[in-house]
Design a protein around this motif. Sequence first.
Motif, PDB file in Angstrom:
ATOM      1  N   ARG A 176       0.836  -1.196   0.000  1.00  0.00           N
ATOM      2  CA  ARG A 176       0.000   0.000   0.000  1.00  0.00           C
ATOM      3  C   ARG A 176       0.870   1.245   0.000  1.00  0.00           C
ATOM      4  NH1 ARG A 176      -4.788   1.516   4.343  1.00  0.00           N
ATOM      5  NH2 ARG A 176      -6.221   2.397   2.830  1.00  0.00           N
ATOM      6  N   VAL A 177       0.438   2.279  -0.720  1.00  0.00           N
ATOM      7  CA  VAL A 177       1.130   3.564  -0.756  1.00  0.00           C
ATOM      8  C   VAL A 177       0.162   4.646  -0.285  1.00  0.00           C
ATOM      9  CG1 VAL A 177       2.320   5.250  -2.196  1.00  0.00           C
ATOM     10  CG2 VAL A 177       2.619   2.810  -2.646  1.00  0.00           C
ATOM     11  N   LEU A 178       0.561   5.371   0.756  1.00  0.00           N
ATOM     12  CA  LEU A 178      -0.248   6.446   1.315  1.00  0.00           C
ATOM     13  C   LEU A 178       0.443   7.789   1.092  1.00  0.00           C
ATOM     14  CD1 LEU A 178      -1.099   4.814   4.778  1.00  0.00           C
ATOM     15  CD2 LEU A 178      -2.424   4.659   2.658  1.00  0.00           C
ATOM     16  N   VAL A 179      -0.330   8.848   1.162  1.00  0.00           N
ATOM     17  CA  VAL A 179       0.194  10.209   1.133  1.00  0.00           C
ATOM     18  C   VAL A 179      -0.302  10.916   2.386  1.00  0.00           C
ATOM     19  CG1 VAL A 179       0.261  12.402  -0.092  1.00  0.00           C
ATOM     20  CG2 VAL A 179       0.250  10.265  -1.383  1.00  0.00           C
ATOM     21  N   ASP A 180       0.628  11.270   3.266  1.00  0.00           N
ATOM     22  CA  ASP A 180       0.282  11.864   4.560  1.00  0.00           C
ATOM     23  C   ASP A 180      -0.719  10.988   5.315  1.00  0.00           C
ATOM     24  OD1 ASP A 180       1.954  14.068   4.582  1.00  0.00           O
ATOM     25  OD2 ASP A 180       0.537  15.337   3.509  1.00  0.00           O
ATOM     26  N   GLY A 181      -0.486   9.685   5.270  1.00  0.00           N
ATOM     27  CA  GLY A 181      -1.295   8.749   6.033  1.00  0.00           C
ATOM     28  C   GLY A 181      -2.625   8.393   5.423  1.00  0.00           C
ATOM     29  N   GLU A 182      -2.933   8.909   4.231  1.00  0.00           N
ATOM     30  CA  GLU A 182      -4.233   8.662   3.622  1.00  0.00           C
ATOM     31  C   GLU A 182      -4.068   8.041   2.235  1.00  0.00           C
ATOM     32  OE1 GLU A 182      -7.128   9.079   5.112  1.00  0.00           O
ATOM     33  OE2 GLU A 182      -6.144   9.860   6.913  1.00  0.00           O
ATOM     34  N   ILE A 219     -10.728  -2.540  16.606  1.00  0.00           N
ATOM     35  CA  ILE A 219     -10.377  -3.743  17.372  1.00  0.00           C
ATOM     36  C   ILE A 219      -9.107  -4.341  16.780  1.00  0.00           C
ATOM     37  CG2 ILE A 219     -11.117  -6.060  18.017  1.00  0.00           C
ATOM     38  CD1 ILE A 219     -13.957  -5.018  18.134  1.00  0.00           C
ATOM     39  N   VAL A 220      -8.114  -4.540  17.631  1.00  0.00           N
ATOM     40  CA  VAL A 220      -6.787  -4.946  17.184  1.00  0.00           C
ATOM     41  C   VAL A 220      -6.823  -6.358  16.606  1.00  0.00           C
ATOM     42  CG1 VAL A 220      -4.401  -5.332  17.900  1.00  0.00           C
ATOM     43  CG2 VAL A 220      -5.727  -3.466  18.910  1.00  0.00           C
ATOM     44  N   ASP A 221      -6.116  -6.558  15.478  1.00  0.00           N
ATOM     45  CA  ASP A 221      -5.893  -7.894  14.955  1.00  0.00           C
ATOM     46  C   ASP A 221      -4.426  -8.024  14.571  1.00  0.00           C
ATOM     47  OD1 ASP A 221      -5.507  -6.810  12.359  1.00  0.00           O
ATOM     48  OD2 ASP A 221      -7.644  -6.956  11.918  1.00  0.00           O
ATOM     49  N   SER A 222      -4.045  -9.183  14.033  1.00  0.00           N
ATOM     50  CA  SER A 222      -2.633  -9.460  13.772  1.00  0.00           C
ATOM     51  C   SER A 222      -2.239  -9.225  12.317  1.00  0.00           C
ATOM     52  CB  SER A 222      -2.311 -10.910  14.132  1.00  0.00           C
ATOM     53  OG  SER A 222      -3.092 -11.799  13.344  1.00  0.00           O
ATOM     54  N   ASP A 223      -3.170  -8.865  11.461  1.00  0.00           N
ATOM     55  CA  ASP A 223      -2.861  -8.658  10.053  1.00  0.00           C
ATOM     56  C   ASP A 223      -2.097  -7.349   9.869  1.00  0.00           C
ATOM     57  OD1 ASP A 223      -4.129 -10.972   9.359  1.00  0.00           O
ATOM     58  OD2 ASP A 223      -6.052  -9.999   8.955  1.00  0.00           O
ATOM     59  N   ARG A 224      -1.037  -7.407   9.095  1.00  0.00           N
ATOM     60  CA  ARG A 224      -0.230  -6.224   8.811  1.00  0.00           C
ATOM     61  C   ARG A 224       0.051  -6.156   7.314  1.00  0.00           C
ATOM     62  NH1 ARG A 224      -2.029  -5.230  12.844  1.00  0.00           N
ATOM     63  NH2 ARG A 224      -1.076  -4.719  14.848  1.00  0.00           N
ATOM     64  N   ARG A 225       0.179  -4.909   6.810  1.00  0.00           N
ATOM     65  CA  ARG A 225       0.485  -4.692   5.404  1.00  0.00           C
ATOM     66  C   ARG A 225       1.714  -3.797   5.294  1.00  0.00           C
ATOM     67  NH1 ARG A 225      -5.093  -2.295   3.342  1.00  0.00           N
ATOM     68  NH2 ARG A 225      -4.783  -1.132   5.262  1.00  0.00           N
ATOM     69  N   LYS A 226       2.693  -4.238   4.521  1.00  0.00           N
ATOM     70  CA  LYS A 226       3.879  -3.421   4.308  1.00  0.00           C
ATOM     71  C   LYS A 226       3.461  -2.170   3.525  1.00  0.00           C
ATOM     72  CE  LYS A 226       7.392  -4.395   5.452  1.00  0.00           C
ATOM     73  NZ  LYS A 226       8.153  -4.082   6.685  1.00  0.00           N
ATOM     74  N   THR A 227       3.760  -1.003   4.105  1.00  0.00           N
ATOM     75  CA  THR A 227       3.197   0.255   3.616  1.00  0.00           C
ATOM     76  C   THR A 227       4.280   1.306   3.455  1.00  0.00           C
ATOM     77  OG1 THR A 227       1.080  -0.211   4.690  1.00  0.00           O
ATOM     78  CG2 THR A 227       1.523   2.076   4.133  1.00  0.00           C
ATOM     79  N   ILE A 228       4.135   2.133   2.425  1.00  0.00           N
ATOM     80  CA  ILE A 228       4.941   3.345   2.262  1.00  0.00           C
ATOM     81  C   ILE A 228       4.030   4.541   2.513  1.00  0.00           C
ATOM     82  CG2 ILE A 228       5.880   4.862   0.484  1.00  0.00           C
ATOM     83  CD1 ILE A 228       7.518   2.674  -0.566  1.00  0.00           C
ATOM     84  N   ASP A 229       4.506   5.453   3.341  1.00  0.00           N
ATOM     85  CA  ASP A 229       3.769   6.689   3.619  1.00  0.00           C
ATOM     86  C   ASP A 229       4.633   7.869   3.167  1.00  0.00           C
ATOM     87  OD1 ASP A 229       2.027   8.604   4.441  1.00  0.00           O
ATOM     88  OD2 ASP A 229       2.005   8.025   6.553  1.00  0.00           O
ATOM     89  N   VAL A 230       4.150   8.579   2.164  1.00  0.00           N
ATOM     90  CA  VAL A 230       4.869   9.736   1.624  1.00  0.00           C
ATOM     91  C   VAL A 230       4.437  10.980   2.391  1.00  0.00           C
ATOM     92  CG1 VAL A 230       5.302  11.138  -0.424  1.00  0.00           C
ATOM     93  CG2 VAL A 230       4.991   8.661  -0.650  1.00  0.00           C
ATOM     94  N   LYS A 231       5.371  11.561   3.154  1.00  0.00           N
ATOM     95  CA  LYS A 231       5.076  12.762   3.933  1.00  0.00           C
ATOM     96  C   LYS A 231       5.470  13.994   3.122  1.00  0.00           C
ATOM     97  CE  LYS A 231       3.864  10.446   7.660  1.00  0.00           C
ATOM     98  NZ  LYS A 231       2.467  10.438   8.146  1.00  0.00           N
TER      99      LYS A 231
END
Length: 892
Positions: A176-182, A219-231
């Motif tokens: 996933r690629v985000l821009v300022d967290g979105e 609600i917390v779960d264990s699934d995670r996604r490798k993410t880039i966040d462009v600030k």
Amino acid sequence: MVKTIASITFFFLFLTFNVAYSQDIEIKGAVYTEDGIALNGSILQIINQQDSIIHTFGRTDKEGKFSFLAPVDTGQFFLIAIYPKHTDVFIPFHVDDTFSGRDFGTIELPLNSVFLEEVVITAKGLMSVNGDTLEYNIGALKFEPNARIEDIINDLPGMQITRGGQIYSHGQIIERVLVDGEPFFGNDPTLVTKNIRADMVDKIQVYDDISENEKITGIVDSDRRKTIDVKLKEDKKSGMFGSAEGGYLNNYYNNVVMLNTFRGNRKIFGYGALSNTGKLGVGYKNMVANGSALGNQFDSSTGKFLGEGTPKVYSGGLSYSNIWNRKKLNTSVSISGMNVEGTKDIYELIDPDVNPLSNTRNTDFQRKSHNQSFRINYENEVASKIYLDLQVNHSKQTGFIYQDSYLKRIADNVVAVHSNQVNNSNGDDFTTSLNANWSKELSKKGRRISIGISPELKSSKMDNQIILETNNLGEENADHLEIAKQKLDYKINSNLVYSEPVFNGSLINSFENKNHSVSNAVNTTSNNLAYEDRFSGDHRYSYIENKLKSIYRRSIDKFSGEIGTAISFDRSLLKDIDTQISLKNDFIFFQPLVNLRYNISSTHRLEFRYSKNNIAPTLLQVQPITYSDDFINMYSGNKYLEPESVSKFYFNYYNFKLNKLRALNSEFEFNVKNNAVGYNINTLSEGNLISPVNIKKNIYSYTFHTTYGKEISKKKDYLWLPLDMKKELSYSYINSIENRIISTFIDLRPSFAFIKRGGIRFGLAAGPSYERIKYSENTDFNYEGFGIKGTGNVDIDLPLKFQLKQNFNYLYKPKYTFSNTSLNQLLWDASLTKLFGKNDNFTLELSVNDLLNKNTGLQRVYGNTGFTESRYSTIKRYFLLTIKFDINKMKG
């Protein structure tokens, strides 16, 4: 059972309406300079000290003040205050069951004493690690005036981006690629990497983001996604920017325009693309997300069209997003379409030991599709959290196929069946879906409830006209068929989740109901009454799942884990509307779950996962109607098909050393399927009839992937050593005779990325691939051989602002016994560019695709039922003259 489910549902609803609501626990304070000046717009983040996951973030107002809700979970946290050209401040604090909020008072951010201007930053200074977040300080680097994020990534050690936009970080795929967290217009990274300017970027962060479900429910779960966040830089969030390019030469064209406007948290983005070059640079991944079948015909590593034939593609979209007062709104509308025409030749072998057959098909085809999509996403998180996501998609398709087929008996070289088939089809699909969820933190810290509902409705119509001429051992027939299909697909999923803090952990109990109902009516008229009976039918298929699930999660020092199980009560019902005959089945499934993770350090971990799930058959698999796309190879469903069970075991080892820029990531997955769905081919006198069957023996697959990456010079040159291995055992049946297939694949492709020096930058990735296919019955199909795959690029800066770019793609596949053909193919693309304008915002480019004119469409499949080789028309050499214009009206 119904009474039991009703009682449990009532219990959960009782909790919903009788548990007292909590008072919001608040964190507040103010951010100032050392001189007492309020810092408006300062970024505040709260992250978990153990895993560096961001729990919440916000900004200060005009008076420098901030306030937001405290973390839901207990543990150690950091409050981080950030402002451009000031030193980041980290303040630790602890949240436990007695935590009632905190006023941090005045937080002073010192001014940085030294700023780096137009200097080269070494890898060690460029990168930093905070928890498990890897951060690149982009603001200090210098790039060309019209550079984009993809140019940044190509210069970052350990980062890699393919020509199709797929991003890797130290060998791990970025999901996933985000821009300022979105999110930025869906999940198409090319819309970020090819659109946003390099000079707007302050930092790039790489981390394991929480799952979409956790963001929705809280609600917390264990699934995670490798993410880039462009600030983005604070002073680059107001104004307009974009680009436009137009390319044409000798009837080939490629045109793209992108435009963005920013005003703080309000963003408007639009793009459009029109191309017949097979290189649709942006938007094709959104085609997949919007329900279109177009996007999956593009290669993620090159961005090229890999489907059959030559395409004409258009794609466009408009997006609006805004954030205010803990509310978020994202809306988008998009259109896309494709016109593809070409030829395809198929050579297929079926079980030469039992009943040797060969099938040769020569096809001319043309396909058109047009898709429209609308989406609106709204979040409101004040006293409770409301999440709404509405999507509407509409698609139309037309198709023309002419197919000349021969079914031959290999033993006596006799053509058993010869057919000429002309298909004309028109289809219309409409889909609407809603995901609605309400959640709230209750009176006790960690006690939370979530209620969600997700209805989806899809209607499909397809009209097909078929002209058929057959010759079956001298008997000639001419038939005309008109087939009308009408399908209504309805899903409604609902869930109730309750989280309770227990024994310093969390116990999550949930009830899920999934109801999937499909009705499919097929009406066939023909001068052949046998076809009318075989190809007609009206069925309704329902699959209902009621699942009770309980999971316990806890973290102890460096160890975190969850363990639980679910019991699922499933029912399938297939009803023949014409005869009113029904077939009903009831199933009970136990579905255990174990997830364990040991964090040796923030960048060094071990992980193990185990899960067991069940997959229900689809209507296509159970509906006992013959499908007539190919009259020599016909397909019919199996109404006695049962769900299959899948057990997955997953191991992961990850170790990253910042001081050595070294990364090792190893993944191993073992899957076992019970009652898996396979296929049986009945070789009839008029052709082959293919039907799904349940395999009564266990089948399995092993998958191993490892990547080792390391900086190999002070210039930040980087080496990747990826190794992929897969072994699979499966079964198929021909005339009910079992055939065991064991397949092995190994791929090793060392990759070198060399940073620009002396105006030259190049990269290389090449290595061998090994395939082995072993059959128990048709042993003549057994195959073992080595191939070679490789890619490379060379970029050269020339005088007078010229640049030469070259890309290479090499593929070798050895000969196969039955086809006696090999593939030895080198694809060479090149372009010469010239920069113009005061700020180099104009680019003139002359490019050539497939300079050696060697592109050949070839696909080989060593399948469960035999061997298939396809050769098809595709895009070959062409030249293109393109002019590009960079738009920049950003303030600051």
